[in-house]
Design a protein around this motif. Structure first.
Motif, PDB file in Angstrom:
ATOM      1  N   GLN A 300      20.812   2.352 -18.645  1.00 39.43           N
ATOM      2  CA  GLN A 300      19.605   2.097 -17.869  1.00 39.43           C
ATOM      3  C   GLN A 300      19.241   3.349 -17.070  1.00 39.43           C
ATOM      4  OE1 GLN A 300      19.991  -1.397 -15.415  1.00 39.43           O
ATOM      5  NE2 GLN A 300      21.063  -2.544 -17.016  1.00 39.43           N
ATOM      6  N   PRO A 301      17.950   3.497 -16.716  1.00 40.94           N
ATOM      7  CA  PRO A 301      17.557   4.649 -15.881  1.00 40.94           C
ATOM      8  C   PRO A 301      18.348   4.680 -14.593  1.00 40.94           C
ATOM      9  CG  PRO A 301      15.618   3.546 -16.770  1.00 40.94           C
ATOM     10  CD  PRO A 301      16.789   2.680 -17.120  1.00 40.94           C
ATOM     11  N   LEU A 302      18.722   5.888 -14.168  1.00 39.28           N
ATOM     12  CA  LEU A 302      19.493   6.024 -12.931  1.00 39.28           C
ATOM     13  C   LEU A 302      18.702   5.496 -11.744  1.00 39.28           C
ATOM     14  CD1 LEU A 302      20.931   9.599 -13.549  1.00 39.28           C
ATOM     15  CD2 LEU A 302      22.184   7.439 -13.655  1.00 39.28           C
ATOM     16  N   VAL A 303      17.433   5.904 -11.657  1.00 41.33           N
ATOM     17  CA  VAL A 303      16.530   5.428 -10.606  1.00 41.33           C
ATOM     18  C   VAL A 303      15.214   5.056 -11.281  1.00 41.33           C
ATOM     19  CG1 VAL A 303      15.312   5.988  -8.474  1.00 41.33           C
ATOM     20  CG2 VAL A 303      17.591   6.920  -8.866  1.00 41.33           C
ATOM     21  N   ARG A 304      14.802   3.813 -11.118  1.00 43.58           N
ATOM     22  CA  ARG A 304      13.553   3.373 -11.745  1.00 43.58           C
ATOM     23  C   ARG A 304      12.390   3.643 -10.792  1.00 43.58           C
ATOM     24  NH1 ARG A 304      12.838   0.289 -16.121  1.00 43.58           N
ATOM     25  NH2 ARG A 304      15.041  -0.328 -16.099  1.00 43.58           N
ATOM     26  N   ILE A 305      11.531   4.602 -11.175  1.00 47.18           N
ATOM     27  CA  ILE A 305      10.368   4.972 -10.378  1.00 47.18           C
ATOM     28  C   ILE A 305       9.122   4.461 -11.087  1.00 47.18           C
ATOM     29  CG2 ILE A 305       9.053   6.883  -9.385  1.00 47.18           C
ATOM     30  CD1 ILE A 305      11.618   8.501  -9.301  1.00 47.18           C
ATOM     31  N   ARG A 306       8.376   3.631 -10.390  1.00 44.69           N
ATOM     32  CA  ARG A 306       7.185   3.006 -10.960  1.00 44.69           C
ATOM     33  C   ARG A 306       5.931   3.723 -10.464  1.00 44.69           C
ATOM     34  NH1 ARG A 306       9.271  -2.104 -12.556  1.00 44.69           N
ATOM     35  NH2 ARG A 306      11.299  -2.512 -11.583  1.00 44.69           N
ATOM     36  N   SER A 307       4.798   3.417 -11.094  1.00 47.90           N
ATOM     37  CA  SER A 307       3.520   3.996 -10.676  1.00 47.90           C
ATOM     38  C   SER A 307       2.448   2.929 -10.730  1.00 47.90           C
ATOM     39  CB  SER A 307       3.136   5.187 -11.560  1.00 47.90           C
ATOM     40  OG  SER A 307       2.910   4.762 -12.888  1.00 47.90           O
ATOM     41  N   SER A 308       1.431   3.088  -9.882  1.00 46.43           N
ATOM     42  CA  SER A 308       0.314   2.148  -9.852  1.00 46.43           C
ATOM     43  C   SER A 308      -0.859   2.813  -9.141  1.00 46.43           C
ATOM     44  CB  SER A 308       0.710   0.858  -9.129  1.00 46.43           C
ATOM     45  OG  SER A 308       1.096   1.121  -7.788  1.00 46.43           O
ATOM     46  N   THR A 309      -2.045   2.262  -9.370  1.00 43.50           N
ATOM     47  CA  THR A 309      -3.230   2.789  -8.696  1.00 43.50           C
ATOM     48  C   THR A 309      -3.354   2.248  -7.274  1.00 43.50           C
ATOM     49  OG1 THR A 309      -4.530   1.002  -9.685  1.00 43.50           O
ATOM     50  CG2 THR A 309      -4.497   3.124 -10.846  1.00 43.50           C
ATOM     51  N   GLU A 310      -2.776   1.070  -7.027  1.00 45.09           N
ATOM     52  CA  GLU A 310      -2.804   0.466  -5.704  1.00 45.09           C
ATOM     53  C   GLU A 310      -1.465   0.707  -5.000  1.00 45.09           C
ATOM     54  OE1 GLU A 310      -5.440  -0.875  -4.415  1.00 45.09           O
ATOM     55  OE2 GLU A 310      -6.640  -0.687  -6.256  1.00 45.09           O
ATOM     56  N   ARG A 311      -1.537   0.862  -3.691  1.00 48.74           N
ATOM     57  CA  ARG A 311      -0.310   1.063  -2.921  1.00 48.74           C
ATOM     58  C   ARG A 311       0.551  -0.190  -2.982  1.00 48.74           C
ATOM     59  NH1 ARG A 311       0.484   4.297   2.604  1.00 48.74           N
ATOM     60  NH2 ARG A 311       2.707   3.939   2.843  1.00 48.74           N
ATOM     61  N   PRO A 312       1.835  -0.063  -3.326  1.00 49.03           N
ATOM     62  CA  PRO A 312       2.695  -1.251  -3.417  1.00 49.03           C
ATOM     63  C   PRO A 312       2.936  -1.858  -2.046  1.00 49.03           C
ATOM     64  CG  PRO A 312       3.989   0.744  -3.672  1.00 49.03           C
ATOM     65  CD  PRO A 312       2.561   1.176  -3.647  1.00 49.03           C
ATOM     66  N   ALA A 313       3.085  -3.180  -2.043  1.00 47.13           N
ATOM     67  CA  ALA A 313       3.274  -3.888  -0.778  1.00 47.13           C
ATOM     68  C   ALA A 313       4.733  -3.906  -0.340  1.00 47.13           C
ATOM     69  CB  ALA A 313       2.751  -5.316  -0.901  1.00 47.13           C
ATOM     70  N   ASP A 314       5.654  -3.762  -1.286  1.00 47.55           N
ATOM     71  CA  ASP A 314       7.079  -3.884  -0.955  1.00 47.55           C
ATOM     72  C   ASP A 314       7.836  -2.730  -1.608  1.00 47.55           C
ATOM     73  OD1 ASP A 314       9.459  -4.788  -0.024  1.00 47.55           O
ATOM     74  OD2 ASP A 314       9.589  -6.568  -1.294  1.00 47.55           O
ATOM     75  N   ALA A 315       7.860  -1.578  -0.946  1.00 50.55           N
ATOM     76  CA  ALA A 315       8.461  -0.379  -1.528  1.00 50.55           C
ATOM     77  C   ALA A 315       9.527   0.184  -0.606  1.00 50.55           C
ATOM     78  CB  ALA A 315       7.390   0.675  -1.796  1.00 50.55           C
ATOM     79  N   TYR A 316      10.594   0.696  -1.210  1.00 51.44           N
ATOM     80  CA  TYR A 316      11.664   1.368  -0.469  1.00 51.44           C
ATOM     81  C   TYR A 316      11.235   2.778  -0.085  1.00 51.44           C
ATOM     82  CZ  TYR A 316      16.132   3.862   0.009  1.00 51.44           C
ATOM     83  OH  TYR A 316      17.165   4.665   0.440  1.00 51.44           O
ATOM     84  N   ALA A 317      10.554   3.442  -1.016  1.00 50.12           N
ATOM     85  CA  ALA A 317       9.982   4.775  -0.768  1.00 50.12           C
ATOM     86  C   ALA A 317       8.750   4.900  -1.648  1.00 50.12           C
ATOM     87  CB  ALA A 317      10.992   5.875  -1.080  1.00 50.12           C
TER      88      ALA A 317
END
Length: 365
Positions: A300-317
């Motif tokens: 599995q990916p070491l760190v899963r980094i996602r992307s989106s056009t809208e700011r996420p509501a529940d993010a660690y960073a």
């Protein structure tokens, strides 16, 4: 007609009393209360921006941009609270009189002048932080301190005694050797048993001495210990090993660890970012490499980094880059723990003497 007037000395006495009060409490710093407030708030902001800067530079690598690092070398907070009260009185000796008059004026001012110094990471320090491979002694010291041996070795090493780890970096893409994950699982079982210990001590040059200490080893742990020695082709009864940096060992009593640099670790993570498809199609971001087939949970990916056009509501960073938000989900404990460990490694990568902070003269108010 008899006229009665207040004696002018009454107003003078009152003015003297109020002036004395102002002199005692009119100007002062915020004192201990400012420490309680500033230390927590500055610490929270520094920790948050440290995560964001690291995440942003990982994202930049996916887009072929140069990473930029600014260290906060010093924070000096200078604050003061000032107050002032003025009293004026007047009287008339003539007759007829318009009467006595008094004037009271109160003013206050709060001043906050934080001085924050930034040090760009460049030159020799840039090389030490990002380009130099991590010291095998430092990596095993983390294991000795209690960090999970499997997670440490999976993130920081390319190979141990010629047994290679999986790589997703475009320049080194490859599957893990069949016995590498077996090595991680076996070492983790040994660490949890606490029946085998180790001690690391400098030996000279870049080598370290790795002492294996036994404490009434049960049969299952002895079996795992034998399996580790077999995988790494170590002498079965050797209790003192040489820990060194390299691809292959020079003898059957040496553990040669080919460690990664911080830039390699960042490249491994950047390769698996969920970049926006339109950016990849337009050639703005590097396409995800043709990764080896995943045959184990370790793939599995070491760190899963996602992307989106809208700011996420529940993010660690989260960071904004190229009109998109890139973020780590706060509910993804695996990615959060790996990212936190990367921040620890980034501090560990500094092996030299830190540069002196600039000399700053701050007014004492």
């Amino acid at each position: 007609m008899v006229l009665t007037r207040r004696h002018p000395l009454h107003g003078i006495r009152l003015a003297l009393v109020l002036t004395t009060v102002c002199c005692v409490g009119g100007c002062g710093t915020l004192g201990p209360a400012s420490v309680q407030r500033d230390r927590t708030e500055y610490g929270d902001v520094l920790a948050s921006t440290w995560k964001e800067q690291t995440l942003l530079n990982i994202v930049k690598l996916r887009y072929g941009d140069a990473p930029v690092y600014l260290d906060v070398s010093s924070v000096i907070s200078s604050s003061a609270l000032e107050s002032q009260v003025s009293l004026g009185s007047s009287w008339f000796s003539g007759f007829p009189s318009d009467g006595d008059s008094q004037t009271v004026l109160a003013t206050g001012r709060y001043t906050d002048r934080p001085t924050i110094s930034y040090t760009p990471l460049s030159g020799e320090r840039f090389s030490r932080y990002l380009l130099c491979p991590l010291s095998p002694g430092a990596v095993f010291s983390l294991i000795q301190a209690g960090y999970p041996v499997d997670r440490v070795l999976q993130l920081t090493t390319r190979a141990i005694n010629g047994v290679y780890n999986r790589s997703t970096s475009p320049t080194r893409i490859r599957s893990a050797d069949p016995r590498f994950y077996q090595l991680l699982d076996t070492l983790r079982r040994i660490q949890r048993s606490e029946a085998l210990g180790m001690r690391i001590s400098p030996r000279g040059d870049d080598d370290n001495s790795l002492m294996i200490i036994s404490r009434g080893v049960p049969a299952s742990v002895a079996k795992d210990s034998h399996a580790v020695r077999e995988i790494l082709q170590l002498k079965p009864d050797a209790s003192e090993l040489t820990l060194t940096f390299g691809m292959v060992p020079r003898s059957d009593t040496e553990v040669a660890v080919l460690t990664r640099s911080m830039s390699e670790i960042f490249a491994e993570i950047a390769a698996t970012i969920e970049a926006p498809p339109e950016h990849v199609a337009q050639g703005r971001a590097n396409p995800m490499p043709a990764l080896p087939e995943a045959t184990s949970p370790w793939d599995q990916p070491l760190v899963r980094i996602r992307s989106s056009t809208e700011r996420p509501a529940d993010a660690y960073a989260t960071v904004r880059y190229r009109d998109h938000w890139f973020w780590i989900d706060d509910r993804d404990m695996r990615s959060k723990s790996e990212f936190l460990f990367i921040l620890v490694l980034f501090s560990l990568a500094e092996t030299g003497v830190a540069p002196q902070a600039p000399v700053i003269t701050v007014p004492a108010n």
